[in-house]
Design an enzyme around this catalytic site. Structure first.
Site: not given
Ligand code: UD1
Length: 435
Positions: A22-23, A94, A118, A123-127, A309, A331, A401
């Site tokens: 899926k991912n 997301r 969520c 789970r921000p998207v700042d990165l 996961d 995580i 899902r």
């Molecule tokens: C992906 C997977 C999810 C898995 C996760 C970690 C998909 C669709 N989902 O989620 O199933 O649990 O990897 O293996 O592939 N973070 C920030 N800022 C950001 C992005 C992330 O602070 O902009 C933090 C998150 O809150 C979290 C950590 O970074 O604590 C890792 O998250 P991330 O690897 O980005 O997870 P996803 O890509 O959302």
């Protein structure tokens, strides 16, 4: 709303076919936005999240057809008509944020709704945003949307150093960098197999990428990308989940298409718990080595560490192991919501912050429980397989899902599991945005 009823029915034995990831698929599908030529994905999983991504891509003008009973996705973005990912879709999933990088790279502008909170933490998207900014994007956060623009219509190659490892941010940056002018170096990049799969597909489309699977990925931008046919990698989380079914019930199951290199850290912990794992020419065979499962300590980490996961599923197993296990979630905050549900089934779990201490009990007992997110829902099903009596899991739209035909797959190995249909589709129910 559908419910799943599981009745403990002794050891499972047989074979389970592992689906495409899926991912991986959720990151591969937006790659269509980068090119005018068709992209074909084979071994696609048939899941509501995948249908949701298809809906999002169609809203941008991409054509997405589902062939071979949903296992093949034919995508084409020869004529994009939009550049805006609406809140209504993004809030449900997301991974929708993954269209931002490719739209910006192909069109020079994009508007994508911010996903919001969520069920498993902030789970921000700042990165994602910082990486695109490093590549020259101008971002404006307004009305709950990211309004992004590439000056001169094209992103620029850049050195991007991620302060922490993020799968999604690495994917977004990788997608965007393929069409940027110049070379991009992604440092502290995620190393997950889904990233490797994405890089392989992009390379088949003509991208120049090296270093995927290591912490440094280098991308030399090209002017345009072509079409490709790509087979989606096996789902390591589905694999790990079903590897636990024979262990928790004391049976023996073959996971067809399973690959040990996808789940090494997980297998290491299974060995420590006294589980036998063998690679066969068909996949992976799993059973208890000596009749009892032993307690182990687990801490989640980015790949190649133990996957977050699989944490909930491992907790279900360790609830019935001999001894006391310590599970640390590093995580995501708030990712122990399955613990109180497992406790309703008789599990002894004490959660303090990011650490759960699990004292194995002889036998779990069936109970009505509620799925709180995708991986939590399947952990309750695993627990139900080993429990005495009937477990009724509600809110199974979470399960739909990420797990394809779970009743069929487990049922074929002797599980007593059935779905009781209720009102409302997975898409309609998926309000909590966990993926
Ligand atoms: C992906 C997977 C999810 C898995 C996760 C970690 C998909 C669709 N989902 O989620 O199933 O649990 O990897 O293996 O592939 N973070 C920030 N800022 C950001 C992005 C992330 O602070 O902009 C933090 C998150 O809150 C979290 C950590 O970074 O604590 C890792 O998250 P991330 O690897 O980005 O997870 P996803 O890509 O959302």
């Amino acid at each position: 709303m559908d419910r799943i009823v599981v009745t403990g029915n002794g050891p499972l034995s047989g074979a389970i076919q592992i689906s495409g990831a899926k991912n991986a698929c959720l990151a591969l599908m937006p790659a269509t936005l980068l090119s005018e030529s068709p992209l074909t994905l084979t071994n696609a999983p048939r899941l509501s999240d995948i249908r949701m991504m298809a809906t999002l891509l169609r809203s941008l003008g991409a054509e997405v057809s589902s062939l071979a009973d949903g296992k093949v996705l034919a995508l084409s973005s020869h004529a994009l008509t939009g550049s805006r990912a609406e809140y209504d879709i993004v809030r449900k999933m997301r991974a929708s944020i993954l269209v931002l990088g490719p739209l910006l790279a192909r069109l020079g502008h994009a508007e994508v709704s911010l996903p919001g909170g969520c069920a498993i933490g902030a789970r921000p998207v700042d990165l994602h945003l910082r990486a695109l900014e490093a590549m020259g994007a101008e971002l404006d956060l307004r009305d709950g949307y990211v309004h992004a623009r590439a000056p001169g219509g094209r992103l620029k190659g850049a050195r991007v150093v991620f302060p922490l490892v993020s799968v999604g941010a690495t994917e977004n940056a990788l997608l965007a960098a393929t069409l940027a002018k110049g070379t991009t170096v992604l440092e502290n990049a995620a190393r997950e197999p889904e990233i490797v799969d994405l890089a392989r597909c992009l390379r088949a489309m003509g991208a120049r990428i090296g270093g995927e699977g290591t912490a440094t990925i280098t991308v030399e931008g090209v002017d345009s990308l072509g079409g490709a046919t790509h087979e989606v990698v096996a789902d390591r989380i589905e694999l790990g989940t079903y590897m636990l079914a024979p262990v928790i019930t004391g049976g023996e199951v073959d996971l067809l298409g399973g690959r040990l290199d996808l789940v090494e850290a997980f297998v290491e912990k299974l060995h420590a718990a006294d589980v036998e794992v063998t690679q066969t020419n068909r996949g992976i065979r799993v059973k208890r080595a000596n009749g009892v499962v032993r307690a182990v300590d687990v801490a989640t980490a980015p790949f190649p560490g133990f996957p977050t996961d699989l944490q909930a599923q491992m907790m279900a197993l360790l609830s019935t192991a001999q001894g006391v296990s310590r599970l640390e979630e590093t995580i995501f905050e708030n990712r122990f919501m399955h613990a109180p549900e497992l406790a309703r089934m008789g599990a002894r779990i004490d959660v303090q912050g990011g650490v759960a201490t699990v004292t194995g009990v002889e036998r779990l007992k069936g109970a009505p429980v509620m799925a709180t997110d995708l991986r939590a829902s399947v952990s309750l099903i695993l627990a139900g397989l080993a429990a005495e009596g009937e477990t009724v899991v509600s809110r199974v739209y979470h399960l739909d899902r990420g797990y394809e035909r779970v009743e069929e797959k487990l049922g074929a190995c002797g599980a007593k599991i059935e779905r009781i249909a209720g009102e409302g589709s997975a898409e309609a129910m998926a309000e909590e945005g966990v993926s």
